[in-house]
Scaffold this motif. Structure first.
Motif, PDB file in Angstrom:
ATOM      1  N   ASN A   1       0.852  -1.180   0.000  1.00  0.00           N
ATOM      2  CA  ASN A   1       0.000   0.000   0.000  1.00  0.00           C
ATOM      3  C   ASN A   1       0.898   1.243   0.000  1.00  0.00           C
ATOM      4  O   ASN A   1       1.175   1.848   1.030  1.00  0.00           O
ATOM      5  N   ALA A   2       1.368   1.611  -1.183  1.00  0.00           N
ATOM      6  CA  ALA A   2       2.384   2.658  -1.293  1.00  0.00           C
ATOM      7  C   ALA A   2       1.849   4.012  -0.850  1.00  0.00           C
ATOM      8  O   ALA A   2       2.549   4.767  -0.169  1.00  0.00           O
ATOM      9  N   GLY A   3       0.607   4.327  -1.193  1.00  0.00           N
ATOM     10  CA  GLY A   3       0.048   5.642  -0.871  1.00  0.00           C
ATOM     11  C   GLY A   3       0.075   5.908   0.617  1.00  0.00           C
ATOM     12  O   GLY A   3       0.637   6.900   1.078  1.00  0.00           O
ATOM     13  N   LYS A   4      -0.530   5.023   1.389  1.00  0.00           N
ATOM     14  CA  LYS A   4      -0.624   5.197   2.833  1.00  0.00           C
ATOM     15  C   LYS A   4       0.754   5.188   3.487  1.00  0.00           C
ATOM     16  O   LYS A   4       1.022   5.941   4.407  1.00  0.00           O
ATOM     17  N   SER A   5       1.623   4.282   3.011  1.00  0.00           N
ATOM     18  CA  SER A   5       2.900   4.169   3.701  1.00  0.00           C
ATOM     19  C   SER A   5       3.810   5.353   3.371  1.00  0.00           C
ATOM     20  O   SER A   5       4.512   5.848   4.253  1.00  0.00           O
ATOM     21  N   LEU A   6       3.783   5.843   2.138  1.00  0.00           N
ATOM     22  CA  LEU A   6       4.620   7.005   1.803  1.00  0.00           C
ATOM     23  C   LEU A   6       4.167   8.233   2.594  1.00  0.00           C
ATOM     24  O   LEU A   6       4.970   9.070   2.983  1.00  0.00           O
TER      25      LEU A   6
END
Lengths: 236, 293
Positions: A195-200
């Motif tokens: 989940n790149a969006g949330k983690s970034l």
């Protein structure tokens, strides 16, 4: 100062080259994320750093110790902790007993009762379910338990491997909130996520892993704005 | 009255089987291997008892020495023969275990010859009888029953309430996750072999109290029966091994007193195994495990 410094790490499964010499570092107090697709080598990186999979080349320095060849259980005693992919809680033990296992590496110097109350404060659900067999918990509760269990060892560095996997959107948000909280309380975080969006959004810095190599790095904001990341990982 | 005596005899024999079955099941649960040399540890304990009795007397000292020798042997076999194969194919480990079994039997034959040695734990006349009301029970039967029950209770408490015991449960469930807790898996495996071997020494003592004849194959048949017991109870499960052991002991003893059945004792035991596995493939208390990759 770098709490974790990974240099030219190479890992093989038989003849398959899973990690092709990756280097990255995690500074004290940071949240650092490795993003990447399935099979990029994220879990291999996590397992190799903590000594579950041997490295063929390269070095891992943690808190001033060379832990490249150290067995996992000794690394854990140095204050590194991991929430593994798929949670891997002890299904046959109760919630309480799972938390007890989390404190296995702690000597008499830590106060078990105090520690477990702190975990119950952070995860009230675990307190309600403390005598329940862990295998009967819901996926979200199991993720909370896996995180609580990892925190019982007072880690300086907490590694989380896909903590949002298989959770409902509401729970995913909750998990990321908790990670932020844990970090605010002074624990350095290394996160692996699809989940790149949330983690970034919560990361100080991040690395993009593709088929065993790091192809991009930067601050969380920079990567979230990068065309390449947007295209490959943010669905746009 | 005869029924009660038979039941007590059966439970006592079952206690001996349970001691051996626990060794199989603990090693299987934690090291994920079938230690087919386990029965031969009993035999080595038997010869230790024999040597102690014939040089110094004192059966209790003999039992203590047998425990020490079996523990050292069990741990050494694990370090030398099994540990290098960790991660190898289960078949390789199995063949190695069978090899260790024959090695131990052959060594015993070279040292003590194949002629039976007599081990009289309670002197040549045995330990005598105990009369409770109208019940007349051999003393060794009661000693075996009481000791094995005490050992089973202590072991259960140990696994449930000590740090090492809980670590054993963790390792049996998920080795990788156990390592992430800071558990030294190799140390837990060593401890498991030590406990299993100590129980085997007790089993040897109980068996020789019952029938004093000692050869290098002392542990072979009881080993197989106890393994059967462990599978009936559900391999990997401690209460399962205890239950299975008692069950096999009862069946064997009852079959021996039923007229005309004595000759078929072993056949009946394995028939029960087959029936149990048909109805419950994981054994009575066995759990379905999700295999993890």
């Amino acid at each position: 100062m770098a709490l974790l410094e990974v240099k030219d790490l190479e890992v093989y499964y038989g003849v398959i080259n899973a990690l092709k010499g990756i280097s990255f570092e995690v500074n004290e107090g940071e949240i650092v994320t490795l993003i990447g697709a399935n099979g990029a080598g994220k879990t291999t990186t996590m397992q190799s750093v903590i000594g579950l999979i041997p490295a063929r080349h390269g070095s891992v320095i943690y808190d001033g110790h060379d832990i490249t060849k150290m067995p996992c259980h000794k690394i854990v005693h140095l204050g590194m902790s991991q929430v593994p992919e798929g949670r891997r809680i002890f299904q046959e033990l109760t919630v309480y007993e799972n938390l007890m296992m989390g404190a296995y590496s702690q000597g008499k110097k830590t106060n078990f009762k105090e520690d477990i109350e702190k975990i119950y404060d952070r995860f009230p659900r675990l307190k309600e379910r403390r005598n329940q067999i862990a295998g009967t918990l819901s996926g979200g509760e199991q993720q909370m338990l896996a995180m609580g269990r990892a925190l019982m060892s007072h880690p300086k560095l907490l590694m989380l491997d896909e903590p949002s996997m298989g959770l409902s959107p509401l729970l995913v948000d909750q998990v990321f909130e908790i990670i932020k909280d844990i970090n605010k309380d002074g624990t350095t975080i290394l996160l692996v996520e699809q989940n790149a969006g949330k983690s970034l959004a919560i990361s100080d810095r991040a690395y993009v892993l593709e088929t065993g190599s790091i192809v991009l790095s930067g601050t969380g904001k920079e990567l979230a704005a990068s065309e390449m990341v947007k295209k490959a990982y943010l669905g746009g | 009255m005869e029924i009660i005596e038979t039941l007590i005899n059966g439970l006592s024999l079952g206690g001996t089987y349970a001691m051996i079955a626990l060794g199989y099941t603990m090693v299987y649960g934690i090291a994920k291997m079938l230690n087919f040399a386990h029965g031969d540890i009993i035999m080595v304990g038997g010869y230790t008892l024999f040597v102690t009795l014939s040089t110094m007397g004192m059966p209790i000292l003999g039992l203590a020495l047998a425990v020490v020798v079996c523990v050292v042997l069990g741990v050494t076999v694990e370090k030398v023969a099994y540990k290098p194969l960790r991660g190898a194919s289960p078949l390789a480990v199995l063949i190695t275990a069978i090899g260790v079994s024959y090695l131990l039997q052959s060594l015993a034959q070279i040292i003590f010859s194949s002629a039976p040695r007599m081990v009289y734990v309670g002197g040549q006349d045995g330990l005598g009888f105990v009369t409770i009301g109208s019940l007349k029970i051999q003393k060794h039967i009661l000693i075996t029953l009481v000791c094995s029950v005490v050992i089973m209770v202590v072991l259960s408490l140990f696994v449930k309430y000590t740090k090492i015991g809980r670590a054993m449960i963790a390792v049996s469930e998920d080795k990788g996750a156990a390592q992430l807790m800071g558990i030294n898996v190799n140390m837990i495996i060593t401890i498991t072999f030590a406990i299993g071997s100590a129980l085997a020494a007790f089993a040897g003592f109980f068996m020789l109290m019952k029938s004093p004849s000692l050869t290098n194959t002392l542990g072979a048949m009881p080993g197989i029966k106890a393994f059967t017991a462990a599978v009936i109870g559900g391999i990997g499960s401690l209460p399962g091994a205890m239950l299975g052991g008692l069950f096999i002991g009862l069946i064997e003893t009852i079959a021996q007193v039923v007229p005309g059945m004595g000759a078929y004792t072993v056949a009946i035991e394995f028939l029960v195994l087959i029936i149990v596995l048909l109805v419950r493939p994981t054994g009575i208390l066995g759990k379905k495990r999700r295999e993890k990759v």
